[in-house]
Scaffold this motif. Structure first.
Motif, mmCIF file in Angstrom:
data_model
loop_
_atom_site.group_PDB
_atom_site.id
_atom_site.type_symbol
_atom_site.label_atom_id
_atom_site.label_comp_id
_atom_site.label_asym_id
_atom_site.label_seq_id
_atom_site.Cartn_x
_atom_site.Cartn_y
_atom_site.Cartn_z
ATOM 1 N N ASN A 117 42.701 71.529 34.535
ATOM 2 C CA ASN A 117 41.726 71.574 33.230
ATOM 3 C C ASN A 117 40.876 70.570 33.371
ATOM 4 O OD1 ASN A 117 40.597 71.914 30.591
ATOM 5 N ND2 ASN A 117 42.247 71.076 29.426
ATOM 6 N N PHE A 118 39.545 70.784 33.454
ATOM 7 C CA PHE A 118 38.758 69.527 33.563
ATOM 8 C C PHE A 118 37.653 69.496 32.328
ATOM 9 C CE2 PHE A 118 38.357 69.727 38.620
ATOM 10 C CZ PHE A 118 39.469 69.056 38.520
ATOM 11 N N GLU A 119 38.099 70.056 31.076
ATOM 12 C CA GLU A 119 37.373 70.240 30.013
ATOM 13 C C GLU A 119 35.805 70.402 30.261
ATOM 14 O OE1 GLU A 119 38.318 70.813 26.777
ATOM 15 O OE2 GLU A 119 40.359 70.603 27.203
ATOM 16 N N ARG A 120 35.425 71.197 31.156
ATOM 17 C CA ARG A 120 34.029 71.434 31.330
ATOM 18 C C ARG A 120 33.190 71.784 30.301
ATOM 19 N NH1 ARG A 120 33.953 71.639 37.054
ATOM 20 N NH2 ARG A 120 35.823 72.598 38.097
ATOM 21 N N ASP A 121 32.082 70.954 30.356
ATOM 22 C CA ASP A 121 31.007 71.153 29.038
ATOM 23 C C ASP A 121 30.288 72.391 29.471
ATOM 24 O OD1 ASP A 121 29.749 70.858 27.028
ATOM 25 O OD2 ASP A 121 28.301 69.319 27.943
ATOM 26 N N MET A 122 31.003 73.835 29.059
ATOM 27 C CA MET A 122 30.382 75.136 29.307
ATOM 28 C C MET A 122 30.511 76.018 28.123
ATOM 29 S SD MET A 122 31.641 75.424 33.405
ATOM 30 C CE MET A 122 30.612 77.065 33.555
ATOM 31 N N PHE A 126 35.848 78.095 29.028
ATOM 32 C CA PHE A 126 36.385 76.888 29.689
ATOM 33 C C PHE A 126 36.940 75.711 28.677
ATOM 34 C CE2 PHE A 126 34.470 78.746 33.571
ATOM 35 C CZ PHE A 126 35.547 78.249 34.402
ATOM 36 N N HIS A 194 26.604 75.863 35.761
ATOM 37 C CA HIS A 194 27.445 74.469 35.514
ATOM 38 C C HIS A 194 26.774 73.292 36.357
ATOM 39 C CE1 HIS A 194 30.968 71.815 36.808
ATOM 40 N NE2 HIS A 194 31.091 71.697 35.873
ATOM 41 N N LEU A 195 26.221 72.161 35.610
ATOM 42 C CA LEU A 195 25.860 71.147 36.349
ATOM 43 C C LEU A 195 24.559 71.599 36.990
ATOM 44 C CD1 LEU A 195 28.902 69.182 37.883
ATOM 45 C CD2 LEU A 195 27.645 68.873 35.643
#
Length: 212
Positions: A117-122, A126, A194-195
């Motif tokens: 779980n990377f807590e992606r800013d999406m 997510f 993403h990014l």
């Protein structure tokens, strides 16, 4: 748990499934495990990362075949070390994480696989939902190792972590990675960014073993 798997405790369907997204809250510690347990499959051994894996992982993250859909330049050794520390912290804080994958016959390093779980800013899908990840050395590609390892990890995860879904994110061009996800029971959810790069997002519903 799939047949042949033992755990030792010490063309893509592009139907948009956005309507099934459920918002989640940040995850608490979800199991009693603080290090990766060893898992055996018919051909592989999955085990916890160790400091001595740094050189093998650094070499893997410099291979063009591994980086093709990830980035243009190799990961620096110190960045690989930071990844390893992040894996250790994942188990300590979350109760799940990544494993080293090795050949069961000769112990040869093959790569790594796990759920994070990377807590992606999406988008909301997510937010607090773990995702499957897998990376193998070029010499191990095309042999079914990624699918075998990922299925073993998902079997463990389903048995120990009470969450309804996991995600998987790949490059839209990485057909081989997407095939692994599909073989593991994931379904195409949607495309996102993403990014600054496009990504394909897949989702899998937890499989709960029936009582005997």
């Amino acid at each position: 748990m799939s047949k042949g798997t033992k755990t030792h405790f010490a063309p893509i369907n592009t139907t948009d499934r956005t309507d099934e997204i459920e918002e989640s809250s940040p995850m608490p510690l979800l199991s009693a495990f603080t290090v990766a347990p060893t898992i055996e499959t018919s051909r592989l051994i999955l085990r916890a990362h160790k400091p001595g894996d740094l050189e093998s992982l650094t070499a893997m993250w410099a291979e063009p075949a591994v980086l093709r859909y990830v980035r243009k330049s190799p990961y620096p050794r110190e960045e690989v070390w930071t990844r390893m520390l992040r894996y250790a912290g994942h188990w300590l804080w979350m109760g799940f994480g990544f494993w080293i994958v090795s050949d069961k016959t000769d112990g040869r390093f093959l790569g790594e696989v796990g759920i994070h779980n990377f807590e992606r800013d999406m988008e909301p899908e997510f937010s607090g939902t773990p995702e499957l990840g897998y990376s193998l050395i070029g010499a191990a590609h095309g042999k079914g190792y990624a699918t075998e390892a990922a299925k073993a990890v998902l079997s463990w995860f389903d048995s120990h972590i009470d969450l309804p879904y996991t995600n998987c994110m790949t490059s839209p061009d990485n057909i081989h990675s997407q095939r692994v996800a599909l073989k593991c029971g994931y379904e195409y959810l949607r495309q996102s960014i993403h990014l600054g790069s496009p990504v394909a997002i897949f989702r899998r519903r937890r499989v709960v073993a029936s009582s005997p």
